[in-house]
Scaffold this motif. Structure first.
Motif, PDB file in Angstrom:
ATOM      1  N   LEU A 123     -17.281  11.570 -51.781  1.00 21.22           N
ATOM      2  CA  LEU A 123     -17.448  12.381 -50.643  1.00 21.22           C
ATOM      3  C   LEU A 123     -17.892  11.886 -49.390  1.00 21.22           C
ATOM      4  O   LEU A 123     -17.362  12.122 -48.448  1.00 21.22           O
ATOM      5  CB  LEU A 123     -18.668  13.371 -51.093  1.00 21.22           C
ATOM      6  N   GLY A 124     -18.666  10.856 -49.394  1.00 20.44           N
ATOM      7  CA  GLY A 124     -19.224  10.069 -48.315  1.00 20.44           C
ATOM      8  C   GLY A 124     -17.608   9.384 -47.509  1.00 20.44           C
ATOM      9  O   GLY A 124     -17.551   9.602 -46.466  1.00 20.44           O
ATOM     10  N   GLU A 125     -16.824   8.815 -48.463  1.00 18.63           N
ATOM     11  CA  GLU A 125     -15.682   8.181 -47.856  1.00 18.63           C
ATOM     12  C   GLU A 125     -14.819   9.026 -47.152  1.00 18.63           C
ATOM     13  O   GLU A 125     -14.342   8.930 -46.019  1.00 18.63           O
ATOM     14  CB  GLU A 125     -15.018   7.411 -48.882  1.00 18.63           C
ATOM     15  N   ARG A 126     -14.578  10.299 -47.841  1.00 22.00           N
ATOM     16  CA  ARG A 126     -13.835  11.320 -47.192  1.00 22.00           C
ATOM     17  C   ARG A 126     -14.297  11.986 -46.044  1.00 22.00           C
ATOM     18  O   ARG A 126     -13.702  12.324 -45.016  1.00 22.00           O
ATOM     19  CB  ARG A 126     -13.447  12.555 -48.238  1.00 22.00           C
ATOM     20  N   ALA A 127     -15.610  12.070 -46.096  1.00 17.21           N
ATOM     21  CA  ALA A 127     -16.345  12.679 -44.754  1.00 17.21           C
ATOM     22  C   ALA A 127     -16.242  11.805 -43.776  1.00 17.21           C
ATOM     23  O   ALA A 127     -16.139  12.188 -42.629  1.00 17.21           O
ATOM     24  CB  ALA A 127     -17.865  12.749 -45.035  1.00 17.21           C
ATOM     25  N   ARG A 128     -16.282  10.377 -43.986  1.00 20.75           N
ATOM     26  CA  ARG A 128     -16.246   9.488 -42.867  1.00 20.75           C
ATOM     27  C   ARG A 128     -14.604   9.341 -42.253  1.00 20.75           C
ATOM     28  O   ARG A 128     -14.548   9.283 -41.287  1.00 20.75           O
ATOM     29  CB  ARG A 128     -16.588   8.058 -43.406  1.00 20.75           C
ATOM     30  N   GLU A 129     -13.876   9.571 -42.965  1.00 15.13           N
ATOM     31  CA  GLU A 129     -12.285   9.720 -42.649  1.00 15.13           C
ATOM     32  C   GLU A 129     -12.193  10.759 -41.747  1.00 15.13           C
ATOM     33  O   GLU A 129     -11.355  10.901 -40.683  1.00 15.13           O
ATOM     34  CB  GLU A 129     -11.474   9.678 -43.984  1.00 15.13           C
ATOM     35  N   ILE A 130     -12.772  12.290 -42.391  1.00 15.93           N
ATOM     36  CA  ILE A 130     -12.617  12.989 -41.344  1.00 15.93           C
ATOM     37  C   ILE A 130     -13.093  13.100 -40.261  1.00 15.93           C
ATOM     38  O   ILE A 130     -12.766  13.399 -38.797  1.00 15.93           O
ATOM     39  CB  ILE A 130     -13.295  14.612 -42.223  1.00 15.93           C
ATOM     40  N   ALA A 131     -14.506  12.082 -40.120  1.00 18.17           N
ATOM     41  CA  ALA A 131     -15.154  12.174 -38.784  1.00 18.17           C
ATOM     42  C   ALA A 131     -14.247  11.365 -37.750  1.00 18.17           C
ATOM     43  O   ALA A 131     -14.272  11.509 -36.813  1.00 18.17           O
ATOM     44  CB  ALA A 131     -16.588  11.442 -39.102  1.00 18.17           C
ATOM     45  N   ALA A 132     -13.622  10.301 -38.470  1.00 18.72           N
ATOM     46  CA  ALA A 132     -12.790   9.459 -37.572  1.00 18.72           C
ATOM     47  C   ALA A 132     -11.556  10.164 -37.030  1.00 18.72           C
ATOM     48  O   ALA A 132     -11.234   9.923 -35.806  1.00 18.72           O
ATOM     49  CB  ALA A 132     -12.299   8.269 -38.428  1.00 18.72           C
ATOM     50  N   GLU A 133     -11.153  11.028 -37.732  1.00 15.67           N
ATOM     51  CA  GLU A 133      -9.884  11.939 -37.420  1.00 15.67           C
ATOM     52  C   GLU A 133     -10.327  12.831 -36.370  1.00 15.67           C
ATOM     53  O   GLU A 133      -9.696  13.083 -35.287  1.00 15.67           O
ATOM     54  CB  GLU A 133      -9.525  12.665 -38.605  1.00 15.67           C
ATOM     55  N   LEU A 134     -11.366  13.233 -36.387  1.00 21.40           N
ATOM     56  CA  LEU A 134     -11.978  14.339 -35.240  1.00 21.40           C
ATOM     57  C   LEU A 134     -12.323  13.687 -34.040  1.00 21.40           C
ATOM     58  O   LEU A 134     -12.023  13.911 -32.964  1.00 21.40           O
ATOM     59  CB  LEU A 134     -13.164  14.792 -35.884  1.00 21.40           C
ATOM     60  N   ARG A 135     -12.880  12.232 -34.211  1.00 25.56           N
ATOM     61  CA  ARG A 135     -13.164  11.424 -32.977  1.00 25.56           C
ATOM     62  C   ARG A 135     -11.799  11.065 -32.403  1.00 25.56           C
ATOM     63  O   ARG A 135     -11.578  11.330 -31.027  1.00 25.56           O
ATOM     64  CB  ARG A 135     -13.967  10.436 -33.384  1.00 25.56           C
ATOM     65  N   ALA A 136     -10.793  10.627 -33.015  1.00 22.98           N
ATOM     66  CA  ALA A 136      -9.436  10.119 -32.412  1.00 22.98           C
ATOM     67  C   ALA A 136      -8.871  11.736 -31.840  1.00 22.98           C
ATOM     68  O   ALA A 136      -8.086  11.555 -30.888  1.00 22.98           O
ATOM     69  CB  ALA A 136      -8.346   9.983 -33.781  1.00 22.98           C
ATOM     70  N   ALA A 137      -9.255  12.840 -32.229  1.00 25.25           N
ATOM     71  CA  ALA A 137      -8.755  14.232 -31.498  1.00 25.25           C
ATOM     72  C   ALA A 137      -9.602  14.255 -30.027  1.00 25.25           C
ATOM     73  O   ALA A 137      -9.412  15.253 -29.573  1.00 25.25           O
ATOM     74  CB  ALA A 137      -8.957  15.479 -32.422  1.00 25.25           C
ATOM     75  N   GLY A 138     -10.500  13.353 -29.877  1.00 26.16           N
ATOM     76  CA  GLY A 138     -11.514  13.663 -28.719  1.00 26.16           C
ATOM     77  C   GLY A 138     -12.571  14.484 -28.915  1.00 26.16           C
ATOM     78  O   GLY A 138     -12.992  14.916 -27.775  1.00 26.16           O
ATOM     79  N   LEU A 139     -12.906  14.645 -29.750  1.00 28.29           N
ATOM     80  CA  LEU A 139     -14.277  15.553 -30.177  1.00 28.29           C
ATOM     81  C   LEU A 139     -15.469  14.419 -30.323  1.00 28.29           C
ATOM     82  O   LEU A 139     -15.298  13.408 -30.590  1.00 28.29           O
ATOM     83  CB  LEU A 139     -13.929  16.357 -31.526  1.00 28.29           C
ATOM     84  N   ALA A 140     -16.499  14.840 -29.713  1.00 26.14           N
ATOM     85  CA  ALA A 140     -17.754  14.371 -30.091  1.00 26.14           C
ATOM     86  C   ALA A 140     -18.447  14.568 -31.128  1.00 26.14           C
ATOM     87  O   ALA A 140     -18.436  15.730 -31.573  1.00 26.14           O
ATOM     88  CB  ALA A 140     -18.709  14.613 -28.941  1.00 26.14           C
ATOM     89  N   VAL A 141     -18.556  13.462 -32.127  1.00 27.83           N
ATOM     90  CA  VAL A 141     -18.894  13.911 -33.485  1.00 27.83           C
ATOM     91  C   VAL A 141     -20.006  12.826 -33.863  1.00 27.83           C
ATOM     92  O   VAL A 141     -20.394  11.894 -33.613  1.00 27.83           O
ATOM     93  CB  VAL A 141     -17.611  13.228 -34.443  1.00 27.83           C
TER      94      VAL A 141
END
Length: 576
Positions: A487-505
């Motif tokens: 769960l932690g690995e997948r959550a960190r991947e999603i956080a990185a994807e959201l940052r790449a989309a220009g979101l403050a995470v």
């Protein structure tokens, strides 16, 4: 701001007094991680509204300014606050604040110093620091500018700018070329200003270093006005001078067109920018039920303004100045045109050339010299000025001019006076200026105060900042339900994807999920994404809304696009 919100601001990293490790310095604040992000987002929203959408240009001028600039602008003589010093402890205070804090008088700032001295004596006011009597103490003007020197040794005198405006005015000869000499045009600047406040107070409200966002909008006073139909649906809460003088609290609620038609607001561009300002303040989180535009009383008008309206927000029962929309007329550019070595006029071409009659003089200096000696040149200049403004003065046999209080009479035939026809293709004018000037720190302060709310969720108390998603320091918090089983690995991947989309995470896996939600609610994060076991199995996460605490399932592949749409106002959470 209540002590609750002030404590939250310190504890959660919005702002705190600077240099606390060395005892601090009054009037200086550091924005922490949350505050710096909030401040930056508010600045970006300001640029979007007053630069990008209005089609204005932006500059960045120095914060240190040579003394001659402020001699020309009048700041050396007129940029003062009223100071009274305690005879017992030596502490200095703003005299008008002492009166307003301890009496029913609300507009002491607009009064002359002798009236302020009388009020202090009549009310037997005392020093806020030690309680010593202030009655009988003189009230004097204190210039707020920090002085410095430019260069080594004695150098040249200069000042830290008390506003960004003069940087835009002094560069006007070049800026008008960038605007192709076409009026109207606007020049914006977001930057630091400095004022050596007598008694800084109320956190970000009255500091010695602060960020301003100012727009200098240059117009032809005889030219076309703004397209008011673009703000026709904006209702302005106006508190004009006559209502204040009548001690009333009733505001006029008028559209810009109604305010102009009824003579409440005197200029179309002022009315237009009042409307745009109200829209912007609502956008960044100022509560419109605690917002008004108050017109300056005659005695509090700045030396450069013919009219000014302050946008004010109510915080803890006090009205906080957030912005001033001022009509500066041609004061600033005229002063610089007079003192500087460049032209601060704009050439406005006529649709068709015009034939005009123009009066001129060509004085006989062979007569003026022997007759008036060293004053001959000044007499010639006075004759030229008189011919330009009053040709009838040359109808008689003699014409008299005044030079430094002394009258000089010249035979008309010796002046070389004549009226000739000339063809003009245009005219040189000094533009007038309308200035919306915002205090960014004050907007941050008021947005925090207005967005704060204490409520209850699932039977537990909650502190929440209901900041608009556009300006919230963080857009989304990403949480794994627990940091195991991938769960932690997948959550960190999603956080990185959201940052790449220009979101403050922000990523948080500490504590139970409820506590993590509360932490994000407290700093104003509008949305949270929770990665649970179903996310691994079904490819969808839980998306939570801060204000309603409602949760929906969103496919992982659509999360970034969905959050960008929510942040930018293109989607509403209810629609999900």
């Amino acid at each position: 701001m209540s002590e609750t919100v002030s404590e939250l601001a310190r504890r959660r990293g919005f702002f705190f007094q600077a240099s606390e490790a060395y005892g601090g310095a009054a009037g200086f604040y550091t924005y922490g991680p949350e505050g710096a992000a909030l401040k930056r987002n508010i600045e970006d929203a300001w640029r979007d509204r007053f630069v990008t959408r209005e089609g204005n240009m932006e500059i960045d001028s120095p914060t240190v300014t040579p003394e001659p600039v402020f001699q020309a602008s009048g700041h050396l003589d007129d940029f003062d606050d009223m100071l009274v010093e305690c005879p017992d402890c030596g502490e200095s205070h703003r005299a008008d604040h002492v009166i307003e804090d301890n009496t029913d008088v609300e507009d002491a700032e607009s009064m002359p110093t002798d009236e302020v001295e009388a009020l202090i004596a009549d009310h037997e006011l005392v020093c806020p620091a030690c309680g010593g009597p202030l009655a009988g103490q003189s009230v004097t003007g204190f210039n707020l500018m920090f002085d410095t020197t430019i260069g080594p040794g004695d150098g040249d005198p200069g000042y830290l700018r008390p506003e960004t405006a003069q940087g835009m005015f002094t560069e006007f000869p070049r800026l008008k070329e960038y605007a192709r000499n076409q009026l109207p045009f606007g020049v914006a600047q977001v930057g630091t200003g400095y004022r050596n406040e007598i008694s800084p107070r109320n956190a970000l409200l009255r500091t010695r270093e602060f960020t301003m966002a100012e727009l200098e909008f240059f117009v032809d006073p005889a030219g076309d006005g703004p397209a008011l139909d673009r703000v026709a649906d904006v209702e302005l809460p106006l508190y004009p001078v006559d209502a204040q003088q009548a001690a009333g609290e009733e505001y006029l609620r008028l559209t810009p067109q109604e305010a102009l038609a009824e003579g409440v607001v005197g200029g179309e561009w002022v009315a237009y920018f009042l409307a745009r300002s109200k829209q912007w303040f609502e956008r960044v989180g100022v509560d419109m039920d605690r917002f008004r535009f108050r017109q300056h009383l005659p005695g509090e008008l700045a030396h450069y303004a013919s009219d000014c309206w302050d946008a004010e927000g109510e915080v803890d029962g006090d009205w906080v100045e957030l912005e001033g929309v001022a009509s500066r007329t041609d004061y600033d550019l005229s002063k610089h045109d007079e003192h500087a070595d460049d032209s601060f006029t704009v050439f406005q071409a006529y649709d068709e050339p015009k034939t005009v009659e123009r009066a001129s003089v060509d004085p006989e200096m062979s007569y003026l010299g022997p007759e008036f000696g060293g004053a001959a040149g000044d007499v010639a200049d006075a004759l030229a000025a008189l011919a330009a403004r009053d040709r009838a003065a040359f109808d008689g046999d003699e014409v008299t001019v005044d030079v430094d209080g002394e009258a000089y009479t010249v035979p008309t035939e010796r002046t070389g006076f004549e009226v000739a026809e000339e063809t003009e293709s245009g005219r040189h004018i000094i533009p007038h200026v309308v200035e919306p000037a915002f205090g960014i720190g004050r907007a941050v302060y008021t947005a925090l105060a207005h967005s704060y709310e204490a409520d209850e969720v699932d039977g537990e108390p909650r502190d929440v900042l209901r900041l608009p998603a556009e300006v919230a320091p963080t857009t989304v918090g990403v949480f794994p339900l627990m940091d195991k089983d991938g769960l932690g690995e997948r959550a960190r991947e999603i956080a990185a994807e959201l940052r790449a989309a220009g979101l403050a995470v922000t990523y948080d896996d500490s504590g139970n999920i409820g506590r993590r939600y509360r932490r994000q609610d407290e700093v104003g994060t509008p949305y949270c994404v929770t990665v649970d076991y179903e996310a691994l199995e079904e490819g969808a996460v839980t998306l939570r809304d801060r204000d309603t605490t409602t949760q929906v399932r969103v496919p992982i592949a659509e999360v970034a696009e969905t959050l960008v749409g929510l942040r930018d106002g293109e989607l509403r959470f209810e629609a999900l």
